[in-house]
Design an enzyme around this catalytic site. Structure first.
Site, PDB file in Angstrom:
ATOM      1  N   SER A 222      -9.480 -72.048 -26.951  1.00 18.39           N
ATOM      2  CA  SER A 222      -9.380 -70.638 -27.333  1.00 18.39           C
ATOM      3  C   SER A 222     -10.647 -70.187 -28.029  1.00 18.39           C
ATOM      4  O   SER A 222     -11.482 -71.014 -28.416  1.00 18.39           O
ATOM      5  CB  SER A 222      -8.171 -70.415 -28.232  1.00 18.39           C
ATOM      6  OG  SER A 222      -8.514 -70.788 -29.550  1.00 18.39           O
ATOM      7  N   LYS A 223     -10.766 -68.883 -28.194  1.00 18.05           N
ATOM      8  CA  LYS A 223     -12.060 -68.351 -28.636  1.00 18.05           C
ATOM      9  C   LYS A 223     -12.520 -68.906 -29.983  1.00 18.05           C
ATOM     10  O   LYS A 223     -13.705 -68.980 -30.236  1.00 18.05           O
ATOM     11  CB  LYS A 223     -12.051 -66.825 -28.620  1.00 18.05           C
ATOM     12  CG  LYS A 223     -11.086 -66.155 -29.549  1.00 18.05           C
ATOM     13  CD  LYS A 223     -11.274 -64.649 -29.422  1.00 18.05           C
ATOM     14  CE  LYS A 223     -10.508 -63.911 -30.499  1.00 18.05           C
ATOM     15  NZ  LYS A 223     -10.590 -62.479 -30.358  1.00 18.05           N
TER      16      LYS A 223
END
Ligand code: GLU
Length: 513
Positions: free
Chosen positions: A267-268
């Site tokens: 995820s970011k």
């Protein structure tokens, strides 16, 4: 491949933010398949959800692809025969398909307000239903053109009441398709809800727009992330209901890209946590000011990036993992893509970049290093930079390392590792080293082989071992024990710079201990 020469694949991101490597990996697999089969790579922007639109995200994604060498044949910024390629610009063409579906009994108007939908969900949850949905059961109790009389429906439509159009998912039918990666995938329609196809704001949802566009753009293969697998039955139902089943694309759902630990989707936030960029390019979100850093700016090579992304889920047949873009295209096939999640491994990424750096010539690397040198205020002859890069390339993981780890090559002002000097420098040998300096200074040809021979002869004459001489030379030439072979380093620096460094070093070493 039966469609050889005619395959048309699309990469269809929603511009809701920058895409991290997971998204670009999807684009790459589409691209490799297209190149392998001589087809067309289409870029479509799926921007129907206006509330999630982030300015600049679309350009960011296009720039990322371009940097990575993933060329767009057709799409926004390029054009093509089936444009426009931005869904917001195609807005007016979707309604007719939704209306057609209603007319044919495959979809219906639904007038429920957000409060009524909420009430339904609450009621169902309180009755012990863990995932309340608008489906073949609940639709009977809601306000829609199936439960209301025709009169009532027409009255509501005419009065301008807000409505959506929902797909009428049939009860208890088997829906199956053959995924090119997963094999046969089977769903029962009773487990599926009646997805909204057309929204009250006059925009289609992802499902409708995606299917209509894939059909109108003659897409032959849909290669996308596993997170879209649950949407596939809705899409298949749409193809069937619109009478487009014969030309329905083949589907391939790629395995998820996982965190290095393997526990969940990358995820970011993982980029910051790992101290390793998971985006292609630097970017600042104009809405939030949030900054992300890119692998490009960190000194990753585009071809290494492509190589590394290809290995996220795809397994080349043999042992060879380091591949050029041409080799990737040549050996790519969807049947070597695995079903289980692909772990993102920063160490592997670094190793691959290192291998691609080694494959480049000094001159090529010098060009890539130019921005780093400029930022550091270093100016040097191109031929010198190229030779320095050639010497340093076996040690660099990222492009700037060529300079960071070889700074001592670019200026005579050195920082000396005093602890090592104290260990390696023997005052009583000062005279001998002075003699070596003179011998080197007298050389007519300051070449690597001459230098090596001279140092060797000196050691023999004076009865000194390599371990007593080489580290001292390194310390005087580079300030520390790092760096390429001593004679190669001296040949690159040239007689004048070498002589200065040795003179200055030997004098200084005497004062340091
Ligand atoms: N717009 C979807 C996305 O953001 C596309 C999914 C698909 O390829 O069907 O990824």
């Amino acid at each position: 491949m039966e469609n050889a020469g005619k395959v048309r694949l699309r990469y269809a991101p929603s511009p809701t933010g920058p895409q991290h490597i997971g998204g670009i990996r999807t684009a790459l697999f589409n691209y490799l398949f297209v190149k392998k089969h001589g087809g067309t790579f289409v870029f479509r922007s799926e921007d129907t959800d206006q509330t999630r639109f982030v300015p600049g995200a679309e350009e960011y994604i296009v720039d990322s692809l371009q940097w990575a060498g993933i060329t767009i044949d057709e799409g926004i910024h390029v054009g093509g025969p089936y444009g426009p390629y931005r869904q917001s610009e195609r807005k007016d063409m979707y309604r007719q398909y939704a209306e057609q579906l209603v007319k044919d009994g495959h979809a219906y108007y639904a007038f429920d307000t957000p409060a009524e939908l909420e009430e339904m969900r609450e009621r169902m949850s309180s009755q012990g239903n863990p995932s309340p949905a608008y489906d073949h059961i609940t639709r009977q109790y809601m306000k829609n053109s199936l439960s209301l009389s025709q009169d009532e429906t027409e009255k509501r439509l005419a009065s301008g009441d807000a409505y959506v159009i929902r797909l009428k998912m049939p009860r208890n039918e088997e829906l199956k398709f053959e995924d090119l990666i997963r094999g046969w995938v089977v769903f029962n329609t009773s487990q599926l809800d009646d997805k909204v196809l057309f929204k009250s704001d006059g925009m289609p949802t992802y499902h409708l727009a995606n299917v209509v566009d894939d059909h109108l753009m003659h897409i032959t293969h849909v290669v996308r992330g596993e997170e879209w697998l649950p949407s596939a039955p809705t899409h298949i139902m749409l193809y069937r209901s619109l009478g487009w089943e014969d030309t329905m694309p083949r589907f391939a759902h790629l395995p998820l890209v996982l965190k290095p630990e393997g526990n969940g989707k990358l995820s970011k936030r993982d980029g910051d946590r790992l101290g390793f960029p998971i985006y292609t390019l630097n970017w600042e979100n104009p809405l939030t000011g949030e900054k992300i850093s890119g692998l490009a700016e960190r000194g990753f090579l585009p071809e290494a990036y492509m190589n590394f992304l290809a290995l996220l889920g795809w397994h080349p047949g043999g042992d060879k993992e380091v591949m050029t873009p041409e080799e990737l295209v040549e050996s790519f096939s969807l049947d070597r893509v695995g079903k289980s999640g692909a772990r993102f491994d920063p160490e592997k990424a670094k190793w691959i970049n290192q291998q691609h750096i080694k494959m480049k010539t000094g001159a090529e690397l010098a060009e890539l290093l130019a921005p780093t040198l400029e930022a550091a205020g270093v100016s040097a002859e191109p031929a010198f930079v190229a030779a320095a890069c050639e010497l340093m390339k076996d040690r660099a993981v990222f492009i700037p390392d060529l300079y960071e780890q070889g700074k001592f090559l670019f200026g005579d002002d050195l920082e000396y590792d005093e602890k090592t000097v104290a260990k390696k420098w023997k005052k009583e040998n000062a005279g001998l080293f002075e003699n070596l300096r003179e011998r080197l200074f007298l050389l007519e040809q300051f070449s690597e082989s001459e230098l090596e021979r001279t140092v060797h002869d000196f050691m023999e004459d004076k009865g000194l071992k390599a371990g007593e001489v080489m580290p001292v030379l390194r310390l005087a030439l580079a300030g520390g024990l790092q760096g390429p072979p001593v004679s190669a380093m001296m040949a690159l620096l040239g007689k004048e710079s070498c002589d200065n460094r040795l003179k200055k070093g030997f004098q200084l070493f005497n004062t340091l201990i």
